[in-house]
Motif scaffolding. Structure first.
Motif, PDB file in Angstrom:
ATOM      1  N   GLU A  65      40.644  51.658  45.904  1.00 35.18           N
ATOM      2  CA  GLU A  65      41.469  50.461  45.681  1.00 35.18           C
ATOM      3  C   GLU A  65      41.575  50.109  44.201  1.00 35.18           C
ATOM      4  O   GLU A  65      42.604  49.657  43.736  1.00 35.18           O
ATOM      5  CB  GLU A  65      40.896  49.274  46.453  1.00 35.18           C
ATOM      6  N   LYS A  66      40.495  50.313  43.456  1.00 35.27           N
ATOM      7  CA  LYS A  66      40.517  49.964  42.038  1.00 35.27           C
ATOM      8  C   LYS A  66      41.480  50.833  41.233  1.00 35.27           C
ATOM      9  O   LYS A  66      41.783  50.533  40.098  1.00 35.27           O
ATOM     10  CB  LYS A  66      39.116  50.043  41.442  1.00 35.27           C
ATOM     11  N   ASP A  67      41.959  51.905  41.838  1.00 36.60           N
ATOM     12  CA  ASP A  67      42.854  52.808  41.142  1.00 36.60           C
ATOM     13  C   ASP A  67      44.334  52.510  41.387  1.00 36.60           C
ATOM     14  O   ASP A  67      45.185  53.322  41.081  1.00 36.60           O
ATOM     15  CB  ASP A  67      42.539  54.256  41.545  1.00 36.60           C
ATOM     16  N   VAL A  68      44.639  51.345  41.969  1.00 39.92           N
ATOM     17  CA  VAL A  68      46.022  50.916  42.183  1.00 39.92           C
ATOM     18  C   VAL A  68      46.271  49.715  41.290  1.00 39.92           C
ATOM     19  O   VAL A  68      45.557  48.718  41.352  1.00 39.92           O
ATOM     20  CB  VAL A  68      46.286  50.551  43.667  1.00 39.92           C
ATOM     21  N   GLU A  69      47.281  49.832  40.427  1.00 37.26           N
ATOM     22  CA  GLU A  69      47.593  48.765  39.483  1.00 37.26           C
ATOM     23  C   GLU A  69      49.032  48.295  39.668  1.00 37.26           C
ATOM     24  O   GLU A  69      49.930  49.105  39.877  1.00 37.26           O
ATOM     25  CB  GLU A  69      47.439  49.242  38.036  1.00 37.26           C
ATOM     26  N   VAL A  83      46.169  38.930  45.911  1.00 30.42           N
ATOM     27  CA  VAL A  83      46.635  39.865  46.930  1.00 30.42           C
ATOM     28  C   VAL A  83      45.711  41.086  46.988  1.00 30.42           C
ATOM     29  O   VAL A  83      45.714  41.827  47.960  1.00 30.42           O
ATOM     30  CB  VAL A  83      48.104  40.282  46.655  1.00 30.42           C
ATOM     31  N   GLY A  84      44.917  41.280  45.940  1.00 30.87           N
ATOM     32  CA  GLY A  84      43.923  42.345  45.960  1.00 30.87           C
ATOM     33  C   GLY A  84      44.167  43.513  45.027  1.00 30.87           C
ATOM     34  O   GLY A  84      43.500  44.535  45.134  1.00 30.87           O
ATOM     35  N   TYR A  85      45.094  43.371  44.103  1.00 30.91           N
ATOM     36  CA  TYR A  85      45.398  44.465  43.190  1.00 30.91           C
ATOM     37  C   TYR A  85      44.925  44.159  41.780  1.00 30.91           C
ATOM     38  O   TYR A  85      44.820  43.005  41.376  1.00 30.91           O
ATOM     39  CB  TYR A  85      46.910  44.742  43.151  1.00 30.91           C
ATOM     40  N   THR A  86      44.708  45.226  41.016  1.00 30.32           N
ATOM     41  CA  THR A  86      44.484  45.101  39.583  1.00 30.32           C
ATOM     42  C   THR A  86      45.851  44.836  38.966  1.00 30.32           C
ATOM     43  O   THR A  86      46.842  45.448  39.367  1.00 30.32           O
ATOM     44  CB  THR A  86      43.890  46.406  39.019  1.00 30.32           C
ATOM     45  N   VAL A  87      45.907  43.950  37.999  1.00 31.07           N
ATOM     46  CA  VAL A  87      47.184  43.625  37.358  1.00 31.07           C
ATOM     47  C   VAL A  87      47.071  43.887  35.862  1.00 31.07           C
ATOM     48  O   VAL A  87      46.036  43.627  35.260  1.00 31.07           O
ATOM     49  CB  VAL A  87      47.609  42.159  37.652  1.00 31.07           C
TER      50      VAL A  87
END
Length: 157
Positions: free
Chosen positions: A106-110, A135-139
């Motif tokens: 999950e940490k690899d989705v920006e 929402v749960g994403y890295t921005v």
């Protein structure tokens, strides 16, 4: 829903996913980031919204795919940033639903948002960054938001 690849031409979302799977499978031990970003450009006739999917093999290149959507003109900058962010989040949701995130942690989705510390968008940083994180994403914002400010922006003109 169709995307364009400079390498592979016109592709469906399923074909994009297969291309990304193949790219990751070709060097499975490399580190990857999946980047989703959107940008728009408004004229008197329309707002051209471009969304990009970038699979970045860290320090070793990337592949990208983009989609153009024509909308009625959106003159308000705040509203345009919201539309861009909604489009990026919706695209991330679709990619997750077809199982693409299984390849990555999950940490690899920006999500890359076309806002930054300078210019008119600086007042929106806290609310947009908070929204995407919730929402749960890295921005990422400018200057780190290459998915929006470089890839997607290139195809809005």
């Amino acid at each position: 829903m169709y995307f364009t690849s400079p390498t592979f031409g016109r592709l469906s979302l399923e074909e994009v996913v297969e291309q990304i799977r193949g790219y990751v499978a070709s060097v499975p031990d490399a580190a990857y980031k999946l980047v989703i970003g959107s940008d728009s450009h408004t004229t008197e006739e329309e707002t051209l919204l471009v969304s990009a999917i970038v699979i970045h093999r860290i320090s070793k290149g990337a592949r990208f795919f983009f989609r153009r959507t024509r909308l009625r003109p959106i003159y308000d900058l705040r509203q345009r940033i919201y539309v861009e962010t909604v489009e990026s989040l919706a695209l991330a949701e679709k990619l997750g639903n077809v199982g693409l995130f299984d390849l990555l942690e999950e940490k690899d989705v920006e999500i890359h948002v076309d806002i930054g510390n300078t210019g008119q968008t600086r007042t929106m940083i806290q609310e947009i960054v908070g929204w995407v994180r919730s929402v749960g994403y890295t921005v990422k914002i400018k200057p780190e938001a290459f998915g929006a400010s470089a890839v997607a922006d290139r195809y809005t003109k």
